[in-house]
Design a protein around this motif. Structure first.
Motif, PDB file in Angstrom:
ATOM      1  N   TRP A 143      37.966 133.346  -0.241  1.00  0.00           N
ATOM      2  CA  TRP A 143      37.465 132.832   1.020  1.00  0.00           C
ATOM      3  C   TRP A 143      36.023 132.360   0.832  1.00  0.00           C
ATOM      4  CZ3 TRP A 143      40.570 133.742   5.595  1.00  0.00           C
ATOM      5  CH2 TRP A 143      41.705 134.532   5.361  1.00  0.00           C
ATOM      6  N   GLY A 144      35.531 131.568   1.763  1.00  0.00           N
ATOM      7  CA  GLY A 144      34.133 131.155   1.749  1.00  0.00           C
ATOM      8  C   GLY A 144      33.620 131.020   3.176  1.00  0.00           C
ATOM      9  N   LEU A 145      32.328 131.307   3.373  1.00  0.00           N
ATOM     10  CA  LEU A 145      31.751 131.315   4.710  1.00  0.00           C
ATOM     11  C   LEU A 145      30.531 130.402   4.766  1.00  0.00           C
ATOM     12  CD1 LEU A 145      31.698 132.560   7.590  1.00  0.00           C
ATOM     13  CD2 LEU A 145      30.257 134.391   6.653  1.00  0.00           C
ATOM     14  N   ASP A 146      30.626 129.343   5.574  1.00  0.00           N
ATOM     15  CA  ASP A 146      29.449 128.538   5.919  1.00  0.00           C
ATOM     16  C   ASP A 146      28.816 129.144   7.165  1.00  0.00           C
ATOM     17  OD1 ASP A 146      29.986 126.800   3.849  1.00  0.00           O
ATOM     18  OD2 ASP A 146      30.150 125.011   5.090  1.00  0.00           O
ATOM     19  N   LEU A 147      27.612 129.661   7.017  1.00  0.00           N
ATOM     20  CA  LEU A 147      26.918 130.297   8.127  1.00  0.00           C
ATOM     21  C   LEU A 147      26.535 129.277   9.202  1.00  0.00           C
ATOM     22  CD1 LEU A 147      24.533 132.498   5.957  1.00  0.00           C
ATOM     23  CD2 LEU A 147      26.609 133.285   7.131  1.00  0.00           C
TER      24      LEU A 147
END
Length: 326
Positions: A73-77
């Motif tokens: 997964w990846g998270l763009d704040l």
């Protein structure tokens, strides 16, 4: 979920609503590698977190981890990358704990019974370490890629800067506090400048976005709080270049060095994180060790793989050696 326009086929994006601030609605964006075949149950999920003036972009890294059986997964704040909305000040935040909302939502989406490893770069590494300090048990480990744990020249420089920067931030707020950065990292990495990698230069500008005063104040505050906290009770890997080359004029030696952070201050801060910290210098690596030349990138991937295997081994087989059927 919808298909992710930046990572392409095999990736989905989910928008997380975060209420609003003075600039309007706030969102974060969680991207997910749609796995085929299914991830291996004994391998922890991995959640990527980007650095300052950055976004989740390294499909090659995500494919590598997915190929080893991790759910990736990846998270763009908020106010970064996929999550930056029209009219917003890119990267603006007044306290790093504000990001707790999107990290918590991401962990909920991944599954509360499946705590991930946070694989976090630069300022994201500081944010991830602070989360792990405040929320023990919510993540399995931290893999930190050149984390911005301390200011250049160490704690004394940070302490001298913290009060003046905080006072300036009260006046300037979201207005820039620093001049535009150098293009050194982009010149080393991006295909438009002769590098090997392609990414969106509007989301990750060559000179970085203008640096909001409140954001720098929040980072200094986060570094102070991390330095004052107790040891992290979980496995930690810190990857970094073997050298820094920071200067106003670009030269080719910068292609195989960290042009952003002082690695000596980084290592000294990393050594204080706790008793389960493995620190690995990657010869020839850049600030983002996974956006380095092929030889350094391969070393960084091997170090990450080895740490994941050592820290989260497969459970023993139900069959004892010598008792397998024929």
């Amino acid at each position: 979920m919808s298909a992710d326009r930046l990572l392409g086929e095999g990736y989905e994006a989910h928008q997380i609503a975060l209420g609003s601030d003075a600039e309007g609605p706030l969102v974060a964006t969680l991207v997910h590698r749609v796995a085929a075949p299914a991830p291996m149950d004994h391998r922890p999920p991995i959640l990527l977190m980007h650095g300052w003036s950055d976004y989740v972009l390294d499909r090659g890294l995500m494919e590598h981890l997915g190929g080893r059986g991790h759910d990736v997964w990846g998270l763009d704040l908020r106010k970064y990358g996929r999550s930056l909305l029209p009219g917003q000040t890119a990267t603006e935040i007044d306290h790093l704990s504000r990001y707790d909302a999107e990290i918590d939502a991401a962990l909920h989406r991944i599954g509360r019974d499946r705590p991930p490893v946070l694989l976090a770069h630069s300022t994201g590494g500081l944010t991830a370490a602070l989360w792990a300090q405040r929320r023990p048990g919510t993540v399995r480990g931290l893999a930190l890629n050149s984390p911005w744990l301390e200011m250049h020249l160490g704690p004394v420089a940070r302490m001298l800067a913290e009060v003046p920067v905080r006072l300036l931030a009260q006046q300037l707020r979201e207005r820039p506090i620093l001049p535009s950065g150098s293009t050194h990292h982009a010149r080393s990495t991006h295909r438009d400048f002769g590098g090997d990698y392609d990414y969106d230069l509007t989301l990750k500008p060559p000179t970085g976005h203008p640096f909001p005063a409140v954001t720098l104040s929040a980072i200094l505050d986060g570094q102070r709080r991390l330095a004052a906290a107790g040891p992290l009770p979980l496995p930690v890997l810190v990857l970094h270049s073997d050298r820094s080359r920071i200067g106003a004029r670009f030269d080719d030696r910068m292609r195989r060095a960290d042009t952003v952070l002082d690695v000596r201050s980084l290592v000294a801060a990393a050594e204080r994180l706790g008793p389960q910290v493995r620190i690995e210098a990657v010869p020839g690596a850049r600030h983002d060790v996974f956006l380095s030349d092929a030889d350094a990138r391969d070393r960084a991937l091997r170090a990450l793989d080895d740490w994941l295997d050592d820290s989260f081994p497969a459970p023993p087989s139900m069959e004892e050696p010598g008792h397998r059927g024929t």
